[in-house]
Design a protein around this motif. Structure first.
Motif, PDB file in Angstrom:
ATOM      1  N   LEU A 277      -4.495   1.629  -1.084  1.00  0.00           N
ATOM      2  CA  LEU A 277      -4.642   2.554   0.032  1.00  0.00           C
ATOM      3  C   LEU A 277      -4.865   1.751   1.312  1.00  0.00           C
ATOM      4  N   ARG A 278      -4.417   2.278   2.436  1.00  0.00           N
ATOM      5  CA  ARG A 278      -4.624   1.646   3.744  1.00  0.00           C
ATOM      6  C   ARG A 278      -5.261   2.675   4.667  1.00  0.00           C
TER       7      ARG A 278
ATOM      8  N   THR B 219      -3.836   6.367   4.852  1.00  0.00           N
ATOM      9  CA  THR B 219      -3.156   6.877   3.656  1.00  0.00           C
ATOM     10  C   THR B 219      -3.607   8.312   3.390  1.00  0.00           C
TER      11      THR B 219
ATOM     12  N   TYR C 173      -7.600   8.436   4.047  1.00  0.00           N
ATOM     13  CA  TYR C 173      -8.431   7.233   3.818  1.00  0.00           C
ATOM     14  C   TYR C 173      -8.795   6.578   5.142  1.00  0.00           C
TER      15      TYR C 173
ATOM     16  N   ASP D 262       1.660   4.998   1.629  1.00  0.00           N
ATOM     17  CA  ASP D 262       1.419   5.858   2.791  1.00  0.00           C
ATOM     18  C   ASP D 262       0.889   7.222   2.349  1.00  0.00           C
TER      19      ASP D 262
ATOM     20  N   VAL E 153      -0.198   9.624  -1.437  1.00  0.00           N
ATOM     21  CA  VAL E 153      -0.392   9.726  -2.888  1.00  0.00           C
ATOM     22  C   VAL E 153      -0.552  11.205  -3.223  1.00  0.00           C
TER      23      VAL E 153
ATOM     24  N   TYR F 197     -13.258   8.986   3.191  1.00  0.00           N
ATOM     25  CA  TYR F 197     -12.137   9.888   3.495  1.00  0.00           C
ATOM     26  C   TYR F 197     -12.551  10.949   4.498  1.00  0.00           C
TER      27      TYR F 197
ATOM     28  N   THR G 151       0.856  -1.186   0.000  1.00  0.00           N
ATOM     29  CA  THR G 151       0.000   0.000   0.000  1.00  0.00           C
ATOM     30  C   THR G 151       0.891   1.235   0.000  1.00  0.00           C
TER      31      THR G 151
ATOM     32  N   ILE H 105      -8.397   7.615  -8.289  1.00  0.00           N
ATOM     33  CA  ILE H 105      -8.494   7.328  -6.850  1.00  0.00           C
ATOM     34  C   ILE H 105      -9.361   6.090  -6.628  1.00  0.00           C
TER      35      ILE H 105
ATOM     36  N   LEU I  79      -7.144   3.147  -7.283  1.00  0.00           N
ATOM     37  CA  LEU I  79      -6.275   2.905  -6.121  1.00  0.00           C
ATOM     38  C   LEU I  79      -7.034   2.150  -5.032  1.00  0.00           C
ATOM     39  N   GLU I  80      -8.313   2.487  -4.859  1.00  0.00           N
ATOM     40  CA  GLU I  80      -9.139   1.791  -3.877  1.00  0.00           C
ATOM     41  C   GLU I  80      -9.352   0.332  -4.269  1.00  0.00           C
TER      42      GLU I  80
ATOM     43  N   VAL J  39      -3.993  11.260   0.805  1.00  0.00           N
ATOM     44  CA  VAL J  39      -4.090  11.545  -0.627  1.00  0.00           C
ATOM     45  C   VAL J  39      -4.218  13.057  -0.794  1.00  0.00           C
TER      46      VAL J  39
END
Length: 247
Positions: free
Chosen positions: A192-193, A196, A245, A168, A170, A221, A166, A183, A186-187, A198
């Motif tokens: 993403l964790r 994360t 996230y 940390d 973006v 988010y 993942t 995005i 990415l999900e 963004v």
């Protein structure tokens, strides 16, 4: 090897530790009139900045944009806000969408912990070539993985190609109409964790209204808008969206 590696229909651009060729030789004069503004910006840096000094490279790009020709960089005003996000996050894995000239890559990597993995994607090979030279001049080529690809094609391959679980952090700063698509990619690719960070640029100018609405209302988010001025403008309002996230 100094040739680009093929990775499917996308490829990683390796960095040479020496300056590659005299691609942009010549003074800022009639010799550069056929160069793109990005190539002219690079030429100005090669002639004016201190090699191996990322802060000098950034200041020289900012100077070029203020004195000669604006380019689509993060810039020094929004850059200060962005620097704080990077420092407080201290990411060990980070993805940038939109390398452009390499300005934000240099700006970011100078602040990252040693050993951090920084991957930057760029669709336009001419801009990627400028960025490669810029990054090498700043002597950060060993700390940046540069990939030339459409982000929609590259994102699903990042785990396998670069051994990333993942990210940390973006930074999204490419085509504004691709922000929401990417995005979500990415999900769905589980890159993403929980926690994360963004960060997206140009929320107001030129604007990414669909993206802003998505991160603020989708429930995934904790998102905040950080108002600033557009790059190299004292009057035009812009800003960064910082979205954490929830996992």
């Amino acid at each position: 090897s100094s040739s680009s590696q093929s990775i499917g229909s996308w490829h990683q651009q390796p960095h040479s530790s020496r300056q590659s060729s005299n691609l942009f030789c010549g003074k800022m004069s009639s010799e550069t009139k056929d160069y793109s503004r990005e190539q002219r910006g690079l030429q100005y840096v090669l002639q004016t900045a201190s090699r191996g000094d990322p802060d000098s490279v950034l200041a020289t790009i900012d100077e070029f944009c203020k004195e000669f020709k604006r380019t689509m960089n993060l810039g020094d005003v929004k850059g200060v806000i962005f620097d704080e996000f990077v420092k407080e996050t201290a990411p060990m894995t980070m993805l940038e969408l939109g390398t452009y000239m390499g300005y934000s890559a240099v700006r970011t990597v100078r602040l990252l912990p040693q050993g951090a993995k920084f991957i930057t994607l760029e669709f336009n090979p001419e801009n990627a070539a400028v960025a490669k030279e810029m990054i090498s001049f700043a002597r950060l080529q060993d700390r940046i993985i540069q990939v030339i690809s459409d982000s929609a094609e590259a994102i699903p391959q990042l785990k396998a190609k670069f051994n990333v679980e993942t990210f940390d952090m973006v930074f999204i700063d490419h085509w504004k109409d691709a922000y929401t698509r990417d995005i979500k990619l990415l999900e769905t690719n589980k890159l993403l964790r929980k926690g994360t960070v963004v960060v997206a640029d140009n929320i107001i100018k030129p604007g990414a209204p669909d993206y802003a609405e998505y991160v603020r209302t989708c429930g995934k988010y904790d998102s905040t808008f950080h108002e600033s001025k557009d790059a190299y403008s004292n009057t035009v309002i812009d800003g960064l969206e910082k979205s954490v996230y929830r996992g």
